[in-house]
Design an enzyme around this catalytic site. Structure first.
Site, PDB file in Angstrom:
ATOM      1  N   GLY A  96      44.493  95.467  24.737  1.00 49.54           N
ATOM      2  CA  GLY A  96      43.751  95.438  26.007  1.00 49.54           C
ATOM      3  C   GLY A  96      42.336  95.954  25.774  1.00 49.54           C
ATOM      4  O   GLY A  96      41.777  96.672  26.607  1.00 49.54           O
ATOM      5  N   GLY A 101      38.969  95.413  28.244  1.00 46.70           N
ATOM      6  CA  GLY A 101      38.926  95.938  29.614  1.00 46.70           C
ATOM      7  C   GLY A 101      37.910  97.065  29.743  1.00 46.70           C
ATOM      8  O   GLY A 101      37.215  97.417  28.787  1.00 46.70           O
ATOM      9  N   LEU A 129      38.159 100.389  30.106  1.00 45.24           N
ATOM     10  CA  LEU A 129      38.365 101.555  29.236  1.00 45.24           C
ATOM     11  C   LEU A 129      38.400 101.128  27.773  1.00 45.24           C
ATOM     12  O   LEU A 129      37.790 101.758  26.903  1.00 45.24           O
ATOM     13  CB  LEU A 129      39.697 102.214  29.641  1.00 45.24           C
ATOM     14  N   ILE A 142      44.158  89.619  25.855  1.00 45.12           N
ATOM     15  CA  ILE A 142      44.742  88.339  26.272  1.00 45.12           C
ATOM     16  C   ILE A 142      43.643  87.310  26.505  1.00 45.12           C
ATOM     17  O   ILE A 142      43.914  86.145  26.740  1.00 45.12           O
ATOM     18  CB  ILE A 142      45.612  88.513  27.528  1.00 45.12           C
ATOM     19  N   ARG A 143      42.379  87.744  26.456  1.00 47.57           N
ATOM     20  CA  ARG A 143      41.247  86.821  26.625  1.00 47.57           C
ATOM     21  C   ARG A 143      40.244  87.053  25.508  1.00 47.57           C
ATOM     22  O   ARG A 143      40.223  88.120  24.888  1.00 47.57           O
ATOM     23  CB  ARG A 143      40.595  87.030  27.982  1.00 47.57           C
ATOM     24  N   ASP A 193      49.043  88.452  23.714  1.00 39.41           N
ATOM     25  CA  ASP A 193      49.641  88.946  24.956  1.00 39.41           C
ATOM     26  C   ASP A 193      50.292  90.298  24.630  1.00 39.41           C
ATOM     27  O   ASP A 193      51.074  90.399  23.671  1.00 39.41           O
ATOM     28  CB  ASP A 193      50.698  87.934  25.433  1.00 39.41           C
ATOM     29  N   TYR A 242      52.045  99.884  41.222  1.00 40.51           N
ATOM     30  CA  TYR A 242      51.279 100.421  40.092  1.00 40.51           C
ATOM     31  C   TYR A 242      51.761 101.838  39.778  1.00 40.51           C
ATOM     32  O   TYR A 242      52.049 102.180  38.629  1.00 40.51           O
ATOM     33  CB  TYR A 242      49.796 100.418  40.474  1.00 40.51           C
TER      34      TYR A 242
HETATM   35  C1  AKB Z   1      42.969 102.174  40.060  1.00 42.80           C
HETATM   36  O1  AKB Z   1      42.194 102.398  40.995  1.00 42.80           O
HETATM   37  O2  AKB Z   1      43.973 101.456  40.171  1.00 42.80           O
HETATM   38  C2  AKB Z   1      42.703 102.839  38.737  1.00 42.80           C
HETATM   39  C3  AKB Z   1      43.443 104.125  38.627  1.00 42.80           C
HETATM   40  C4  AKB Z   1      42.963 105.312  39.373  1.00 42.80           C
HETATM   41  O3  AKB Z   1      44.409 104.198  37.954  1.00 42.80           O
HETATM   42  N1  AKB Z   1      41.301 103.032  38.558  1.00 42.80           N
END
Ligand code: AKB
Length: 317
Positions: free
Chosen positions: A8, A11, A13, A35-36, A53, A142
Site C-alpha cells: 500500500g 497511499g 502514509l 494495487i495501482r 493486491d 472500519y
Molecule cells: C480516517 O479518518 O478514517 C483515518 C483514521 C483516523 O483512521 N484518517
C-alpha cells in the site's frame, strides 16, 4: 540490516514512509507494492516496485523471498468513510490483506508494522484523555476491522512469536499524497482550499474535536516503533499516539493568522459526523512516550505554518 517491504506504498502514509525508508536504508532495500501504478512515477521508478493486491499472499511471499525482506509495513486499507459505502469490501481488504501479510511474516520470520486508528474506539470509550487500555466497541466497520486487526496482530505475536508492532493513528495531515475516504480528510482539504479559494466548506461541525498528527511526526513514529528494543514494548500493536487535538473552528482561526480573509462554512455530512462523534476527542499517549520514545515535534501552530507555506510555494500562489 533492514530490508523492507511496504504494502500500500502509494497511499497517503505509505508514500511518505517509503521516501523516508529509502533515504535511511537505501532505495534497493525498500520494496514497494500497491494495487495501482498510475500515480507518483518518481516513487515507482525510484526503486523496486510491484503491482500487487494486498490479499495476494502468494505474490507477497515471492517478493519476500526474492528480496530477503525482514520487515513488512502493511498499510493497505479502506478508510472510515469509504468503508461505510462498502462494508464487506472494507472487511475483506482490511482483514484478509492483513492476514496475508501476517502469514508471510510467520513463514519467513519478518517483523510486521500495522496501523490501527482512533477509529478502533467507539461511543462508550472515555472521550477525554482516552487511556491506552480501555473500552473498544466501535460502531463503524472500519473501527471493527481495526480492533480485529489489533487482536490478530497480538495473536500472531503470542501464538507464533511474529514480531508485530503497531500504532493507533489519529488523523494524519500531509501535503504530498492526498488522503482518500477518511473522516479526518477535512483537516487536510482545509489548507488547500484556504490557499486556493480562501474559503472551505467543512463536512463536520465546527466544534468536533479529534486528535491529529502532522506527517513528519507520523513517519518518525512508524519507523521509531520498528527500530525500538522489543523487550521495552509492553503494548506492541496498538499504541495511542496523539500530537494535537483541535476542532475545525480552531483550525480555521490558526489559518486566519496567515490568511486573514479565510472563511469557513459548514455542510454537515451525517455519516462522517456520526463517525467523528463516536471517536475520542483527545487520547492519552503515555505508553508510546515511555516504551519507545514517541516525541512529536509539530503542534497546530507550527503545522499550519508549514502546510500553508508548502502549498503556497508549490502552487505559486
Ligand atoms: C480516517 O479518518 O478514517 C483515518 C483514521 C483516523 O483512521 N484518517
Amino acid at each position: 540490516m533492514q530490508r523492507i517491504l511496504i504494502i500500500g506504498a502509494l497511499g497517503q502514509l505509505g508514500s511518505e514512509i517509503a521516501l523516508e525508508c529509502r533515504r535511511r536504508y537505501g532505495a534497493e532495500n525498500v520494496v514497494l507494492t500497491d494495487i495501482r501504478n498510475d500515480v507518483n512515477r518518481p516513487l515507482i521508478e525510484g526503486g523496486p516496485f510491484y503491482l500487487v493486491d494486498a490479499r495476494d499472499g502468494k505474490a507477497i511471499d515471492e517478493i519476500v523471498r526474492r528480496h530477503k525482506i525482514d520487515t513488512i509495513y502493511h498499510l493497505a486499507a479502506l478508510l472510515s468513510a469509504r468503508a461505510e459505502q462498502d462494508p464487506l469490501g472494507a472487511w475483506n481488504l482490511n482483514i484478509n490483506g492483513l492476514i496475508a501479510s501476517l502469514e508471510v511474516a510467520r513463514e519467513h520470520g519478518c517483523a510486521v508494522f500495522t496501523p490501527s486508528s482512533i477509529g478502533a474506539f467507539g461511543p462508550t470509550t472515555p472521550k477525554q484523555f482516552t487511556p491506552q487500555d480501555t473500552i473498544q466497541r466501535p460502531t463503524s466497520i472500519y473501527g471493527v476491522s481495526k480492533v480485529s486487526g489489533e487482536l490478530l496482530c497480538d495473536y500472531y505475536h503470542h501464538r507464533w512469536d511474529v514480531d508485530t508492532r503497531g500504532i493507533r493513528f489519529p488523523g494524519v495531515i500531509s501535503n504530498l499524497t492526498p488522503p482518500g475516504g477518511g473522516t479526518t480528510d477535512y483537516a487536510v482539504e482545509i489548507y488547500y482550499e484556504a490557499v486556493r479559494n480562501k474559503h472551505y466548506t467543512c463536512f463536520l461541525r465546527g466544534d468536533t474535536y479529534l486528535d491529529m498528527i502532522y506527517m513528519p511526526d507520523a513517519v518518525d513514529a512508524a519507523i521509531a516503533i520498528m527500530e525500538a528494543d522489543p523487550s521495552a514494548l509492553r503494548h506492541r500493536n496498538a499504541f495511542n499516539i496523539a500530537a494535537m487535538s483541535f476542532c475545525p473552528e480552531e483550525q480555521a482561526a490558526y489559518i486566519r493568522t496567515h490568511i486573514p480573509e479565510f472563511t469557513i462554512s459548514y455542510a454537515i455530512d451525517p455519516v462522517r459526523q456520526a463517525i467523528a462523534d463516536s471517536w475520542p476527542d483527545c487520547m492519552e499517549d503515555y505508553a508510546a512516550r515511555v516504551e519507545w520514545g514517541f516525541t512529536p515535534r509539530y503542534d497546530l501552530a507550527s503545522m499550519t505554518a508549514d502546510m500553508i507555506k508548502t502549498i503556497t510555494d508549490r502552487e505559486g500562489v
